[in-house]
Design a protein around this motif. Structure first.
Motif, short mmCIF file in Angstrom:
data_model
loop_
_atom_site.label_atom_id
_atom_site.label_comp_id
_atom_site.label_asym_id
_atom_site.label_seq_id
_atom_site.Cartn_x
_atom_site.Cartn_y
_atom_site.Cartn_z
N ALA A 40 -11.32 10.17 85.77
CA ALA A 40 -11.23 9.47 87.06
C ALA A 40 -11.71 8.03 86.99
N ASP A 41 -12.73 7.76 86.17
CA ASP A 41 -13.32 6.43 86.10
C ASP A 41 -12.39 5.48 85.34
N PRO A 42 -11.81 4.47 86.00
CA PRO A 42 -10.86 3.59 85.32
C PRO A 42 -11.48 2.77 84.19
N ALA A 43 -12.75 2.39 84.33
CA ALA A 43 -13.41 1.61 83.27
C ALA A 43 -13.58 2.45 82.01
N TYR A 44 -14.02 3.68 82.18
CA TYR A 44 -14.19 4.60 81.06
C TYR A 44 -12.84 4.90 80.41
N ARG A 45 -11.84 5.19 81.23
CA ARG A 45 -10.51 5.53 80.71
C ARG A 45 -9.91 4.35 79.95
N ALA A 46 -10.07 3.14 80.48
CA ALA A 46 -9.50 1.96 79.82
C ALA A 46 -10.19 1.67 78.50
N ALA A 47 -11.52 1.72 78.48
CA ALA A 47 -12.28 1.34 77.28
C ALA A 47 -12.13 2.34 76.15
N CYS A 48 -12.10 3.62 76.47
CA CYS A 48 -12.15 4.65 75.43
C CYS A 48 -10.83 5.37 75.17
N TYR A 49 -9.83 5.12 76.01
CA TYR A 49 -8.55 5.82 75.85
C TYR A 49 -7.36 4.85 75.87
N GLU A 50 -7.18 4.17 76.99
CA GLU A 50 -5.95 3.39 77.15
C GLU A 50 -5.83 2.23 76.17
N ARG A 51 -6.93 1.62 75.80
CA ARG A 51 -6.89 0.47 74.90
C ARG A 51 -6.23 0.83 73.57
N ALA A 52 -6.42 2.06 73.11
CA ALA A 52 -5.83 2.49 71.83
C ALA A 52 -4.75 3.54 72.02
N ASP A 53 -4.28 3.71 73.25
CA ASP A 53 -3.23 4.68 73.56
C ASP A 53 -3.64 6.10 73.19
N ILE A 54 -4.91 6.44 73.45
CA ILE A 54 -5.41 7.79 73.21
C ILE A 54 -4.94 8.69 74.34
N ALA A 55 -4.33 9.82 73.99
CA ALA A 55 -3.79 10.73 75.00
C ALA A 55 -4.73 11.87 75.32
N GLU A 56 -5.44 12.38 74.30
CA GLU A 56 -6.30 13.53 74.56
C GLU A 56 -7.41 13.63 73.51
N ARG A 57 -8.37 14.50 73.84
CA ARG A 57 -9.57 14.66 73.02
C ARG A 57 -9.90 16.14 72.87
N LEU A 58 -10.31 16.52 71.67
CA LEU A 58 -10.93 17.81 71.44
C LEU A 58 -12.39 17.56 71.14
N SER A 59 -13.28 18.27 71.81
CA SER A 59 -14.71 18.05 71.65
C SER A 59 -15.41 19.33 71.22
N ILE A 60 -16.40 19.16 70.34
CA ILE A 60 -17.29 20.25 69.97
C ILE A 60 -18.67 19.91 70.53
N PHE A 61 -19.23 20.79 71.32
CA PHE A 61 -20.58 20.58 71.83
C PHE A 61 -21.46 21.70 71.33
N ARG A 62 -22.61 21.33 70.74
CA ARG A 62 -23.57 22.32 70.28
C ARG A 62 -24.93 22.00 70.88
N ARG A 63 -25.47 22.99 71.59
CA ARG A 63 -26.78 22.80 72.21
C ARG A 63 -27.84 22.61 71.14
N GLY A 64 -28.90 21.91 71.50
CA GLY A 64 -29.95 21.59 70.56
C GLY A 64 -31.07 22.59 70.55
N PRO A 65 -32.20 22.14 69.98
CA PRO A 65 -32.33 20.78 69.43
C PRO A 65 -31.88 20.70 67.98
N PRO A 66 -31.22 19.58 67.56
CA PRO A 66 -30.75 18.53 68.48
C PRO A 66 -29.38 18.90 69.05
N ALA A 67 -29.10 18.45 70.26
CA ALA A 67 -27.79 18.66 70.87
C ALA A 67 -26.81 17.66 70.26
N LEU A 68 -25.66 18.16 69.80
CA LEU A 68 -24.67 17.32 69.13
C LEU A 68 -23.33 17.44 69.84
N PHE A 69 -22.58 16.33 69.84
CA PHE A 69 -21.32 16.23 70.57
C PHE A 69 -20.33 15.48 69.68
#
Length: 289
Positions: A133-162
């Protein structure tokens, strides 16, 4: 004829870099995936680890770019690595990742939900750029490089890693098989990251552009991510010409960012910058008096 080497052993025999098949060049075999994961483990504690982590994410899920963050006790993120190549945007992975760690993560509501997850096993989730939803976040991290989607791995800590793997709009969406492979190996990937971070803790950070840039931004001198990147690269011995070529910036732009950084840091020369680097290495908080 171009020789494409698809095992670490063959690459070493021929003195060539190890490359992973991209999706569309043929599916990665089980043996190739095992070789890639072995190369990742072998690279723990070395400068090659970020590239080997991208190799692993690429072999498992066909990602184009990747980034890894450590979630700190205060909830903020620290960038551990950013890898990948974008045509015409050589600096995109680290620049976008530093912006994300500097505050754009607060607009990542998926991260907030994952942080509240009770499961201790790594969780793999998918997100498209269109869902942001945030246009600034979307533009900086996705649209600038034509990124369409992301797969993320999140592991609770300690330490928490993403860890994030990104795919551009030029390619097909992530498949169910790719997501399943990433889920199957997520524990190994995050264990390797944790071990690498443990080995590199302390003085090792002084030789990482991402780590140095974040240290500079944490000095509360109002450095932008770009100014911090340029300063960190110069601390590590790169000339302004070399930085311009690697980041695909004009020489004049690099000079401008460097001048702004010097002004904010209260220094006047590269000698002052290297002196600041030594103080950071010694764990001494610099003063501006």
């Amino acid at each position: 004829m171009t020789l494409r080497l698809t095992t670490p052993q063959a690459a070493r025999r021929h003195g060539a870099p190890f490359t992973v098949p991209w999706r569309g060049q043929g599916e990665t075999s089980e043996q190739q995936m095992a070789d890639v994961l072995a190369a990742l483990v072998a690279a723990i504690g070395t400068e090659a680890f970020p590239a080997r982590f991208l190799d692993a994410m690429r072999a498992l899920a066909g990602v184009d770019l990747c980034s890894v963050f450590l979630r700190q006790r205060d909830g903020t993120l620290r960038l551990l690595l950013a890898e990948g190549a974008c045509p015409g945007l050589a600096d995109f992975p680290i620049h976008a990742s530093l912006d994300y760690a500097d505050g754009l993560w607060r607009s990542d509501h998926q991260l907030a939900r994952l942080s509240r997850s009770a499961t201790k096993r790594p969780v793999v989730v998918r997100r498209s750029a269109a869902e942001i939803a945030d246009p600034a976040y979307r533009a900086a991290c996705y649209e600038r490089a034509d990124i369409a989607e992301r797969l993320s791995i999140f592991r609770r800590g300690p330490p928490a890693l993403f860890a994030n793997g990104y795919r551009t709009a030029r390619r097909d969406p992530f498949s169910a098989a790719e997501i399943e492979r990433l889920e199957r190996h997520a524990g190994l990937l995050m264990a390797a990251v944790e071990r690498h971070e443990h080995v590199m803790a302390g003085v090792g950070d002084m030789f990482s552009e991402a780590a140095l840039a974040q240290l500079l931004m944490a000095l509360h001198c109002n450095l932008s991510a770009r100014e911090a990147e340029i300063s960190a690269a110069m601390m590590l011995g790169e000339t302004q010409d070399e930085i311009a070529r690697r980041k695909q910036l004009s020489y004049g732009s690099v000079v401008t960012y460097r001048r702004r950084a010097y002004g904010k840091l209260g220094i006047a020369s590269r000698r002052d910058l290297l002196r600041l680097h030594r103080r950071l290495m010694a764990g001494v908080a610099p003063s501006r008096d």
